[in-house]
Design a protein around this motif. Structure first.
Motif, short mmCIF file in Angstrom:
data_model
loop_
_atom_site.label_atom_id
_atom_site.label_comp_id
_atom_site.label_asym_id
_atom_site.label_seq_id
_atom_site.Cartn_x
_atom_site.Cartn_y
_atom_site.Cartn_z
N PHE A 210 44.16 79.93 23.12
CA PHE A 210 45.51 80.28 22.67
C PHE A 210 46.25 81.06 23.76
O PHE A 210 47.43 80.82 24.01
CB PHE A 210 45.45 81.11 21.38
N HIS A 211 45.55 81.98 24.40
CA HIS A 211 46.18 82.72 25.49
C HIS A 211 46.64 81.79 26.60
O HIS A 211 47.72 81.94 27.14
CB HIS A 211 45.19 83.77 26.06
N GLU A 212 45.80 80.84 26.92
CA GLU A 212 46.14 79.91 28.00
C GLU A 212 47.29 78.99 27.58
O GLU A 212 48.20 78.74 28.38
CB GLU A 212 44.90 79.08 28.37
N LEU A 213 47.28 78.55 26.34
CA LEU A 213 48.38 77.72 25.84
C LEU A 213 49.69 78.48 25.90
O LEU A 213 50.73 77.94 26.30
CB LEU A 213 48.10 77.27 24.41
N ARG A 214 49.63 79.76 25.54
CA ARG A 214 50.83 80.59 25.60
C ARG A 214 51.32 80.72 27.04
O ARG A 214 52.50 80.57 27.32
CB ARG A 214 50.52 81.97 25.03
N HIS B 184 47.05 69.23 33.09
CA HIS B 184 45.89 68.68 32.39
C HIS B 184 45.43 69.60 31.26
O HIS B 184 45.12 69.16 30.16
CB HIS B 184 44.73 68.45 33.38
N GLU B 185 45.42 70.89 31.57
CA GLU B 185 44.97 71.86 30.56
C GLU B 185 45.98 71.95 29.41
O GLU B 185 45.59 72.02 28.25
CB GLU B 185 44.78 73.23 31.23
N LEU B 186 47.25 71.93 29.74
CA LEU B 186 48.29 71.96 28.70
C LEU B 186 48.16 70.75 27.78
O LEU B 186 48.28 70.86 26.56
CB LEU B 186 49.68 72.00 29.34
N ARG B 187 47.88 69.62 28.39
CA ARG B 187 47.70 68.41 27.60
C ARG B 187 46.49 68.52 26.68
O ARG B 187 46.55 68.19 25.50
CB ARG B 187 47.53 67.20 28.53
N ARG B 188 45.39 69.02 27.25
CA ARG B 188 44.16 69.15 26.46
C ARG B 188 44.37 70.07 25.27
O ARG B 188 44.03 69.73 24.13
CB ARG B 188 43.03 69.70 27.36
N LEU B 189 44.97 71.22 25.52
CA LEU B 189 45.17 72.21 24.46
C LEU B 189 46.14 71.70 23.40
O LEU B 189 45.93 71.89 22.20
CB LEU B 189 45.66 73.53 25.05
#
Lengths: 152, 152
Positions: free
Chosen positions: B137-141, A138-143
């Motif tokens: 950005f850190h979380e996306l990475r 979910h978070e990956l999708r949001r970002l």
DNA sequence: TGTTATTACATGCATACGCATATAAATTGG
DNA sequence: CCAATTTATATGCGTATGCATGTAATAACA
């Protein structure tokens, strides 16, 4: 502070995140390309059918479809010709703009998209389903969506 | 619970996240491709130089380099020939394996990679820097890397 | 309204691409 | 230690791609 715009994140954090996203995309795409559902139709061609199914009204102008893809406008034009030859897509003149062409799926195109799509999501789920937790997906999708919206 | 493997995330959540990541990649890549630093060298060619700079020892076999890219092995072989013709890359026989070729950058290749790279990160930062917060950005990475590791 | 600029799509042309296969070297198995 | 298999790279060949440009239609504007 250099005097240019005032971005929220540092250069390194920004580019590292993009690099990671890009490499993940490459890794996943390599697996996808090898999947059996892309024997008849290439991933790029499938993506055209997919976009035509999901776009509002099931019709899209060539230019608008092109915005969703990485290939050039002339390449898309010729790809559509090939898909037309296979009876998967039709071109119709746009009544409101005589320069433009409305693209849409034929019944055969819809069937094939559905058929490939069913296999595709199954295989994608097998490949990725256990890579992240539900919350992480979910978070990956949001970002990803936020990033996309920011550049368009 | 169907009896197959036991993935953590549902089919829809998994595929929606992948779809979002993929579309974000397309949107960003469209912008990148149009950037002036990719006038001399295509994005794909630059990626080869970039990989050769960052790989351990600055040398890589063609097959190993190919694993980082989406293009086929024959395409990479010919791309390397073109980069060799431009004096950016050299092929050397691998002393440990006479089938293999060690690829590395020439001084000219290093210079060009550095030059393009500098422009590239600057433009990337302009494009993406304010799209997400530093934490995002850190979380996306982190999530992208985790996804990548899971499929390789 | 007539002229210019812009937009949408198609096509000529050179080139990059993928697939199948060839070649050569390394690895495996009897 | 030889034959069969696998691995690494290169090449033939047909096709898809991108760039530049052409054609036609709409939009802008003076």
């Amino acid at each position: 502070m250099t005097g240019t715009s005032n971005p929220a994140a540092s250069l390194k954090v920004t580019t590292d995140a993009w690099e990671a996203l890009f490499r993940a995309q490459v890794a996943v795409m390599r697996q996808i390309t090898a999947m059996p559902e892309f024997g008849k139709l290439s991933m790029r061609e499938y993506d055209v059918l997919f976009n035509l199914r999901t776009c509002p009204g099931g019709k899209s102008r060539l230019v608008d479809l092109n915005k969703q893809l990485l290939i050039s406008q002339p390449s898309l034009s010729r790809m559509v010709t090939r898909l037309e030859d296979q009876g998967l897509v039709v071109r119709e003149p746009d009544p409101n703009d005589h320069r433009a062409m409305q693209l849409s799926l034929t019944e055969k195109g819809r069937k094939l998209q559905q058929e490939i799509g069913r296999e595709h999501v199954k295989h994608l789920h097998n490949l990725l389903g256990s890579a992240l937790s539900e919350d992480e997906f979910h978070e990956l999708r949001r970002l990803s969506t936020k990033l996309r919206d920011a550049v368009q």
